[in-house]
Design a protein around this motif. Structure first.
Motif, PDB file in Angstrom:
ATOM      1  N   ARG A 113      55.492  15.362  94.494  1.00  0.00           N
ATOM      2  CA  ARG A 113      54.570  16.098  95.353  1.00  0.00           C
ATOM      3  C   ARG A 113      53.599  16.976  94.569  1.00  0.00           C
ATOM      4  NH1 ARG A 113      56.579  21.363  96.929  1.00  0.00           N
ATOM      5  NH2 ARG A 113      58.528  21.878  95.864  1.00  0.00           N
ATOM      6  N   HIS A 114      53.935  17.265  93.304  1.00  0.00           N
ATOM      7  CA  HIS A 114      53.035  18.061  92.471  1.00  0.00           C
ATOM      8  C   HIS A 114      52.332  17.222  91.395  1.00  0.00           C
ATOM      9  CE1 HIS A 114      55.388  21.952  93.570  1.00  0.00           C
ATOM     10  NE2 HIS A 114      54.385  21.730  94.405  1.00  0.00           N
ATOM     11  N   SER A 115      52.276  15.914  91.613  1.00  0.00           N
ATOM     12  CA  SER A 115      51.613  15.059  90.626  1.00  0.00           C
ATOM     13  C   SER A 115      50.163  15.475  90.402  1.00  0.00           C
ATOM     14  CB  SER A 115      51.661  13.593  91.071  1.00  0.00           C
ATOM     15  OG  SER A 115      52.977  13.101  91.034  1.00  0.00           O
ATOM     16  N   TRP A 116      49.502  15.891  91.474  1.00  0.00           N
ATOM     17  CA  TRP A 116      48.083  16.252  91.378  1.00  0.00           C
ATOM     18  C   TRP A 116      47.843  17.454  90.462  1.00  0.00           C
ATOM     19  CZ3 TRP A 116      46.315  21.109  92.652  1.00  0.00           C
ATOM     20  CH2 TRP A 116      47.209  21.944  93.350  1.00  0.00           C
ATOM     21  N   LYS A 117      48.882  18.258  90.237  1.00  0.00           N
ATOM     22  CA  LYS A 117      48.730  19.475  89.432  1.00  0.00           C
ATOM     23  C   LYS A 117      48.817  19.222  87.931  1.00  0.00           C
ATOM     24  CE  LYS A 117      50.953  23.142  90.733  1.00  0.00           C
ATOM     25  NZ  LYS A 117      52.025  24.066  91.196  1.00  0.00           N
ATOM     26  N   GLN A 118      49.316  18.055  87.542  1.00  0.00           N
ATOM     27  CA  GLN A 118      49.596  17.814  86.125  1.00  0.00           C
ATOM     28  C   GLN A 118      48.314  17.503  85.364  1.00  0.00           C
ATOM     29  OE1 GLN A 118      52.801  18.568  85.682  1.00  0.00           O
ATOM     30  NE2 GLN A 118      52.867  18.641  87.932  1.00  0.00           N
ATOM     31  N   ARG A 119      48.121  18.213  84.264  1.00  0.00           N
ATOM     32  CA  ARG A 119      46.987  17.989  83.369  1.00  0.00           C
ATOM     33  C   ARG A 119      47.504  18.019  81.936  1.00  0.00           C
ATOM     34  NH1 ARG A 119      45.311  17.155  87.679  1.00  0.00           N
ATOM     35  NH2 ARG A 119      43.280  17.670  88.612  1.00  0.00           N
ATOM     36  N   ALA A 120      46.938  17.187  81.062  1.00  0.00           N
ATOM     37  CA  ALA A 120      47.447  17.117  79.692  1.00  0.00           C
ATOM     38  C   ALA A 120      46.338  16.909  78.681  1.00  0.00           C
ATOM     39  CB  ALA A 120      48.468  15.980  79.555  1.00  0.00           C
ATOM     40  N   VAL A 121      46.573  17.465  77.490  1.00  0.00           N
ATOM     41  CA  VAL A 121      45.841  17.053  76.298  1.00  0.00           C
ATOM     42  C   VAL A 121      46.811  16.176  75.501  1.00  0.00           C
ATOM     43  CG1 VAL A 121      44.718  17.745  74.155  1.00  0.00           C
ATOM     44  CG2 VAL A 121      44.448  19.146  76.211  1.00  0.00           C
ATOM     45  N   VAL A 122      46.391  14.955  75.235  1.00  0.00           N
ATOM     46  CA  VAL A 122      47.222  14.001  74.494  1.00  0.00           C
ATOM     47  C   VAL A 122      46.612  13.807  73.114  1.00  0.00           C
ATOM     48  CG1 VAL A 122      48.150  11.655  74.438  1.00  0.00           C
ATOM     49  CG2 VAL A 122      47.858  12.831  76.639  1.00  0.00           C
ATOM     50  N   PHE A 123      47.409  14.033  72.079  1.00  0.00           N
ATOM     51  CA  PHE A 123      46.947  13.866  70.696  1.00  0.00           C
ATOM     52  C   PHE A 123      47.590  12.616  70.119  1.00  0.00           C
ATOM     53  CE2 PHE A 123      47.067  15.658  66.113  1.00  0.00           C
ATOM     54  CZ  PHE A 123      45.877  15.025  65.806  1.00  0.00           C
ATOM     55  N   LEU A 124      46.754  11.663  69.718  1.00  0.00           N
ATOM     56  CA  LEU A 124      47.206  10.419  69.108  1.00  0.00           C
ATOM     57  C   LEU A 124      46.757  10.405  67.649  1.00  0.00           C
ATOM     58  CD1 LEU A 124      46.160   7.924  71.946  1.00  0.00           C
ATOM     59  CD2 LEU A 124      48.398   9.015  71.607  1.00  0.00           C
ATOM     60  N   ASP A 125      47.686  10.683  66.763  1.00  0.00           N
ATOM     61  CA  ASP A 125      47.431  10.724  65.324  1.00  0.00           C
ATOM     62  C   ASP A 125      48.353   9.692  64.686  1.00  0.00           C
ATOM     63  OD1 ASP A 125      46.867  11.333  62.719  1.00  0.00           O
ATOM     64  OD2 ASP A 125      47.568  13.402  62.801  1.00  0.00           O
ATOM     65  N   PRO A 126      48.016   8.412  64.833  1.00  0.00           N
ATOM     66  CA  PRO A 126      48.985   7.343  64.549  1.00  0.00           C
ATOM     67  C   PRO A 126      49.226   7.087  63.070  1.00  0.00           C
ATOM     68  CG  PRO A 126      46.878   6.396  65.118  1.00  0.00           C
ATOM     69  CD  PRO A 126      46.737   7.884  65.326  1.00  0.00           C
ATOM     70  N   TYR A 127      50.353   6.450  62.841  1.00  0.00           N
ATOM     71  CA  TYR A 127      50.644   5.904  61.517  1.00  0.00           C
ATOM     72  C   TYR A 127      49.957   4.542  61.467  1.00  0.00           C
ATOM     73  CZ  TYR A 127      54.290   9.423  61.995  1.00  0.00           C
ATOM     74  OH  TYR A 127      54.975  10.595  62.222  1.00  0.00           O
ATOM     75  N   GLY A 128      48.876   4.432  60.686  1.00  0.00           N
ATOM     76  CA  GLY A 128      48.156   3.169  60.607  1.00  0.00           C
ATOM     77  C   GLY A 128      47.524   2.797  61.935  1.00  0.00           C
TER      78      GLY A 128
END
Length: 306
Positions: A138-153
């Motif tokens: 019910r609180h899905s609409w509230k979720q916000r994220a910064v996603v950092f992708l610093d991959p190996y290769g």
């Protein structure tokens, strides 16, 4: 716990990358405070949260002899934990069990809501964003994220980017491995084995990269007038290959920033992008990202010259 494992990597460009991400995290948290959202910092290749490196101390400005010492610097996870106001949730993934233990110990140091997952980053991200509270809650609409992708290769699949774009609630910072991608592309298409071809198709999310990068050269004859098979030769430059990657990103994200080039010895090894697929927020996101890009792009060139 036992002595912590050392995570040695990077150079001057690493600090530029981390400074840029940290500055955006401060902007993001201040922009979203008091708006009723639950904010997440998601670091899919978190390592140990810190890095060991060699630094030079001393000299006339430090009033001491010049010496090289080992320093322990905050990595992306620790820098994110120091952002104020803090994120409500911190989510880290890492494959190595010893590094996972170090990340788990950060709960005692910071007392924050920290979740640590061990395993393949692409799979762990899929599990996170397909589970409550991100979906079927019910609180899905509230979720916000910064996603950092610093991959190996070249370990971030294009499908993962597509999945993040589909959430429409994540700002994605992606360290695109420009140099590694170009190195997979032999001068002749015949020099690309099945493993490299599959890896390139996975990172671009399509298989038409080959016809974009390679062109058949007219067949010639030998001295004995025997026909020689034509070769597919790579005609695309490094800039054209990077432009193709940006084109692919733009096919799934409404916003693709200009990249911050990260140079090593004057050569572009990585490109740091911000992506978003949240149209109502793009003007705000762009304001924060443009400031970061303008500030750290010159710094990358200066550090490379040292």
């Amino acid at each position: 716990m036992d002595e912590k494992p050392k995570h040695e990597f990077g150079g001057p460009w690493t600090e530029i990358k981390l400074d840029a991400i940290s500055e955006y995290l401060h902007f993001y948290q201040n922009a979203l405070k008091n708006r009723g959202f639950e904010t997440w910092y998601v670091d899919a290749f978190a390592g140990t949260g810190e890095r060991h490196t060699k630094v030079v101390k001393g000299g006339i400005f430090d009033d001491g002899p010049v010496e090289e010492i080992e320093a322990v610097l905050a990595g992306s996870a620790k820098r994110a934990l120091d952002v104020r106001p803090p994120f409500e949730h911190y989510w880290f993934s890492e494959q190595r069990p010893t590094r996972v233990k170090v990340l788990e110990s950060l709960r005692d140091d910071y007392g924050s809501d920290i979740v640590v997952r061990q395993g393949d980053a692409n799979e762990q991200l899929r599990l996170l964003f397909s589970s409550p509270p991100w979906t079927n809650h019910r609180h899905s609409w509230k979720q916000r994220a910064v996603v950092f992708l610093d991959p190996y290769g070249m370990s971030v699949g294009f499908e993962t980017l597509g999945m993040l774009a589909a959430t429409k609630r994540t700002d994605v910072w992606y360290l695109f491995p420009r140099k590694a991608v170009i190195q997979q592309l032999a001068n002749k298409a015949s020099g690309i084995d099945d493993g490299k071809r599959a890896s390139l198709t996975r990172i671009f999310g399509c298989d038409d990269w080959e016809e974009r990068f390679y062109k058949a050269q007219p067949a010639q004859h030998s001295l004995f007038n025997e026909p020689v098979t034509s070769e597919q030769i790579r005609m695309a430059t490094g800039d054209e290959i990077a432009a193709f990657a940006r084109e692919r990103f733009g096919g799934i994200f409404a916003y693709v920033s200009s990249p911050i080039p990260l140079l090593i010895n004057g050569r572009e090894f990585f490109e740091l992008y911000c992506f978003s697929n949240n149209p109502p927020a793009i003007d705000l996101i762009k304001r924060g990202v443009d400031h970061v890009v303008k500030k750290y792009t010159p710094a990358s060139h200066r550090r490379s010259a040292l």
